[in-house]
Design an enzyme around this catalytic site. Structure first.
Site, PDB file in Angstrom:
ATOM      1  N   ASP A   9       0.880  -1.155   0.000  1.00  0.00           N
ATOM      2  CA  ASP A   9       0.000   0.000   0.000  1.00  0.00           C
ATOM      3  C   ASP A   9       0.929   1.220   0.000  1.00  0.00           C
ATOM      4  OD1 ASP A   9      -2.261   1.713   0.423  1.00  0.00           O
ATOM      5  OD2 ASP A   9      -1.827   1.681   2.568  1.00  0.00           O
ATOM      6  N   ASP A  21      -0.116   5.090   1.210  1.00  0.00           N
ATOM      7  CA  ASP A  21      -0.348   5.999   2.332  1.00  0.00           C
ATOM      8  C   ASP A  21      -0.257   5.262   3.663  1.00  0.00           C
ATOM      9  OD1 ASP A  21      -0.795   7.995   0.516  1.00  0.00           O
ATOM     10  OD2 ASP A  21      -2.977   7.864   0.604  1.00  0.00           O
TER      11      ASP A  21
END
Length: 263
Positions: free
Chosen positions: A9, A11
């Site tokens: 991922d 963020d």
């Protein structure tokens, strides 16, 4: 060692905040953003905010400079470089947008470490505005807490199908998935028993995972900060590599035995 696929991922997994919020806050547009969020999807809000930031006289270069100041989690860049150097296939699955992600990765010196970046598309229109479009159509079918513009579970399924089509039943790829948000829960349900999940502790994904342990098949290794992420990730890669090396040696020894026996 393309047998190991590491999916990040973005963020709060690579950078230590939400890059959409970072850009909006840095341009002093938080009030408008907060008003829009309850009225439309996040992806549409960000497209609208890019129009507003452009209307305030900000350029793509201004946005780029703001992105370059986004704080990367200490320890994550060395972890990414080390995993890449070890031959792992690194990919990103992020509900951000391509311009934001690529700008930060390039500035951090790790863009070339990734073979694939899956995120919402973005482009600059004729007026110089950054426009943001959804990754998936809003009518994608998913029963998990995925945003309408992106189901990360579908992306993982597509990666798995591609590996199976390429290698058939001999597919031995292992996946390591790192994430933090609610949107990272769906892909965790797609992983196999031989895979690994690295959720960031005390974040939404961690909570959902602990509430639904019976649905998780893969091995779980939580992490708090970049130092722990680096330590755990490299330890998993080393463990997988050691197992694979033993299997190869065993196969070689078995082959030698057969050759000797046949004589």
């Amino acid at each position: 060692m393309a047998e190991i696929v590491v999916v990040f991922d973005f963020d709060k997994t690579i950078i230590d905040l939400d890059n959409d919020n970072w850009v909006v806050d840095e341009f002093g547009a938080s009030d408008m953003f907060d008003q829009l969020v309850p009225t439309m999807t996040w992806n549409t809000v960000m497209d609208t905010m890019m129009k507003e930031i452009h209307a305030r006289g900000k350029t793509m270069q201004d946005i780029e400079q703001v992105l370059k100041r986004a704080p990367v989690i200490p320890g994550v860049v060395p972890a990414i470089k080390a995993a890449h150097a070890l031959g792992c296939d690194l990919k990103i699955v992020s509900d951000a947008n391509l311009f934001f992600v690529e700008t930060i990765l390039e500035h951090s010196g790790i863009k070339d470490c990734f073979s694939e970046i899956n995120t919402n598309s973005s482009y600059v229109d004729d007026e110089g505005k950054l426009r943001i479009r959804p990754y998936h159509d809003f009518d994608h079918k998913c029963n998990n807490p995925c945003p309408p513009n992106m189901c990360k579970g579908l992306i993982i399924e597509r990666m798995q199908a591609a590996s199976l089509a390429m290698e058939g039943n001999n597919n031995k790829k292992r996946m390591i998935y790192l994430g933090d948000g609610a949107g990272d829960f769906c892909p965790s349900l797609m992983l196999k028993e031989q895979d690994f999940l690295m959720p960031r502790k005390d974040f939404p994904m961690w909570k959902l995972m602990n509430e639904n342990r019976q649905l998780i098949k893969e091995k779980i290794h939580g992490w708090i900060d970049g130092e722990e992420l680096q330590h755990i990730l490299l330890r998993i890669i080393k463990a997988i590599t050691t197992i694979e090396e033993k299997q190869i040696l065993s196969a070689v020894d078995h082959s030698k035995f057969q050759t000797i026996y046949s004589h």
